[in-house]
Design an enzyme around this catalytic site. Sequence first.
Site, short mmCIF file in Angstrom:
data_model
loop_
_atom_site.label_atom_id
_atom_site.label_comp_id
_atom_site.label_asym_id
_atom_site.label_seq_id
_atom_site.Cartn_x
_atom_site.Cartn_y
_atom_site.Cartn_z
N LYS A 75 48.19 80.23 66.48
CA LYS A 75 49.59 79.80 66.63
C LYS A 75 49.82 79.27 68.05
O LYS A 75 49.29 79.83 69.00
CB LYS A 75 50.54 80.99 66.41
CG LYS A 75 50.71 81.38 64.97
CD LYS A 75 51.67 82.55 64.86
CE LYS A 75 51.72 83.12 63.45
NZ LYS A 75 52.42 82.27 62.48
N ARG A 81 49.89 86.53 52.57
CA ARG A 81 49.73 86.49 51.11
C ARG A 81 48.40 87.07 50.68
O ARG A 81 48.26 87.61 49.59
CB ARG A 81 49.90 85.04 50.62
CG ARG A 81 48.84 84.10 51.13
CD ARG A 81 49.26 82.64 51.03
NE ARG A 81 50.33 82.32 51.99
CZ ARG A 81 50.83 81.10 52.13
NH1 ARG A 81 50.40 80.10 51.37
NH2 ARG A 81 51.78 80.86 53.01
ZN LIG Z 1 50.25 84.08 59.75
#
Ligand SMILES: [Zn+2]
Length: 490
Positions: free
Chosen positions: A266, A340
């Site tokens: 990120k 997920r």
């Molecule tokens: Zn993530």
Amino acid sequence: MDFATPSKRPKADLVVVPCFKTKKGAVLAATVSDLKGAVTPILKAGDFNGEEGATMLAYLTGKTEKRLLFLGLGEESCTMEGLRRAYAAAMKRCQNKKWPTVNFLLPKHPKLAVDDVTRAVSEGIALSSYVFDEWKSKEGKKPFFIKKANLIGAKNKTIPAKTLKILSGVNLARNLINRNALDITPQALGKEAEKIATAFPVVKATILNKKALEKEKMGLLLAVGNGSSMDPALIMLEYKGAPRSDDLTMVVGKGVTFDTGGLNLKPTNFIEDMRTDMGGGAAAIGLIQAAASLKLKVNIVAVVPATENAMDAHSYKPGDVYRAHSGKTVEITNTDAEGRLILADALSYGQKRFKPNRIIDMATLTGAAVVALGEERAALFSNNDTLAKLCEKAGETTGEKVWRMPLDPEYRSLMDSSIADIRNAGKKRAAGCITAAIFLQEFVEKKTPWIHLDIAGTGFIDAPEHYHLSQATGFGIRLLIEMIECLSSK
Ligand SMILES: [Zn+2]
């Protein structure tokens, strides 16, 4: 929180007097005969408009209280959420001025029942009595909380007590989310679960460590955890409030204790809040604390897959394929779509182990959900209209609002992989929160009613607002308690 009737109010530093906003200016929303003489000329002057959350201070002589705070509720049609926010605004005034004892007059609402008003006011007061100040130096500005809140005009005294029990779970979740990532590790989350099991004999904690996860072939949870110096864990908390019933709600909460994004790292401005990526797991654990405190006559199991998504030489790699607990294979197209993956293993393992009647999962899953709905509503996905409607209704009642999103089969093609059964991130950025839900659906048995709540926007807000004086909201606990109570009363 204590109680009294309007005529027998205890002595206090302040009395909060609610007002509705009308075309002709503010009008009293509560009747207190002994204050009428003091209040009427002030309202007649027309300076106070009764806007939601507006306040105006006046001083009293020879009365039960030294001061009076006019509190605007907005129009007569104001909702329970409006009441929560308005009384939170009054709380902020009291905290700033350090008034220790306060009499809160309850409004007479034209549409809401007195119990609903009591509930909303007690929730507004209780929710705004939490700050996260563990890192503030003692010499710094310590927040002040009122010592005694008297609800004047409440009929049912069990309502505020109930609110405080629910808040014990909400505040636990808020603390877990607000604290440092290196303090709230998968193992620390497990310890919190064990603490609840120690405090409440009806709660049982089971924690699967890395070895057990390997034995159970949870390939996706293990893959995500591989780049971390901390082992992943699967935390399970069973609450049996209705031992003779075999009805069971399974609540799965994403517990990524810090999300670097993995090798798909990120960037700055996207990584700073990533200690909060266990918000769904914190809410699932807080839910059990609340349910046990309330002694709800229901059965709930919380399942929290917990891991860090860190980066080192052992990190799982984009382009590789991993086998899920269910046996399906997943091509990793983006290591930042890790939530997920761990939820998929928790969903299929939880279904096999507990055979729940319904499943609700909560996860700070996608930025796409924040783009779509901001911080106002969580994205709701479901394979069952009845359960989805119940959740929507509970959202309106509690102020933890949701918005239903689609699960059309056409979206599935965005998740097709040429080398595995499914890929973990969509081929395009389009419909990002939907493709995440479509992925999860692959791991839920078709016959089991299921709800997925993407709480990326609602779990941790940009800045304190309304009754949240810290960024972590504990979103989902009040919503699910309401839902589960409605289900059990049917
Ligand atoms: Zn993530």
